[in-house]
Motif scaffolding. Structure first.
Motif, short mmCIF file in Angstrom:
data_model
loop_
_atom_site.label_atom_id
_atom_site.label_comp_id
_atom_site.label_asym_id
_atom_site.label_seq_id
_atom_site.Cartn_x
_atom_site.Cartn_y
_atom_site.Cartn_z
N GLU A 3 106.38 10.59 -1.15
CA GLU A 3 107.25 11.35 -0.26
C GLU A 3 107.28 10.77 1.14
N ASP A 4 106.32 9.92 1.47
CA ASP A 4 106.26 9.34 2.79
C ASP A 4 105.83 7.88 2.65
N GLU A 7 101.92 6.45 1.53
CA GLU A 7 101.27 7.68 1.07
C GLU A 7 99.86 7.34 0.58
#
Length: 195
Positions: A3-4, A7
């Motif tokens: 998601e980032d 991660e």
């Protein structure tokens, strides 16, 4: 799916978390580099089983292997931040970049796409630095960004990619893989003849 950028799915010490945060903040602005093209790998001291990464000791070992061996022997984590250079249209990886942090040292270079070992490259200049983790994070982020922003072309139907100078026109049977310049920056592929 991540998601980032960068991660973290493993235990990373507080020192390395700070460095990751610096690089992650920069990565949000890199072109054509989605979060799932980035990863964090950590080597722990107990993962080596007491064996040296340098092999039998007969051949000369490079500073990268020596630094990792010393850090692991001292009980330190070794952090690797990796960025896959992707052909997003073909959903293929054509190169990998890596920044390894060993105590207060940074080793940035093109990497093997599966082993993450440094590989010599004519296109990507390796970089070594010593400093605080914040400084090393900024240096790694700048190095990644400079390479990730480069325009890349490749032959149609093949997975290989080649860095090219900005404002380059791809030759016949080549296409843009990453960071295609604006058409008005490149100009026509062949000269226009007018009477």
């Amino acid at each position: 799916m991540d998601e980032d950028w960068f991660e973290v799915d493993v235990d990373v010490n507080d020192r390395n978390q700070k460095l990751i945060a610096v690089v992650r903040e920069s990565a949000r602005f890199w072109p054509e580099c989605p979060p799932n093209a980035t990863s964090v790998l950590v080597s722990e001291p107990d993962e080596t089983g007491g064996e040296s990464r340098g092999g039998d000791g007969v051949r000369d070992r490079d500073p990268y292997d020596i630094a990792i061996d010393e850090a692991l022997a001292d009980g330190e984590q070794v952090l690797l931040l990796a960025v896959d250079l992707c052909d997003l249209e073909e959903n293929r990886v054509f190169g990998t970049l890596g920044a390894t942090v060993v105590k207060d040292r940074l080793f940035c270079s093109q990497r093997h796409t599966t082993t993450y070992r440094p590989e010599p490259s004519d296109d990507v200049e390796s970089l070594e630095a010593i400093g605080s983790l914040t400084e090393l994070g900024r240096i790694a982020a700048g190095w990644f960004e400079e390479v990730v922003r480069r325009p890349v072309i490749g032959p149609i139907g093949h997975g290989a990619g080649s860095f090219v100078a900005p404002c380059t026109t791809p030759p016949p049977r080549y296409r843009w893989i990453r960071n295609a310049p604006d058409a008005k920056q490149v100009g026509p592929a062949t000269p226009v003849v007018t009477d």
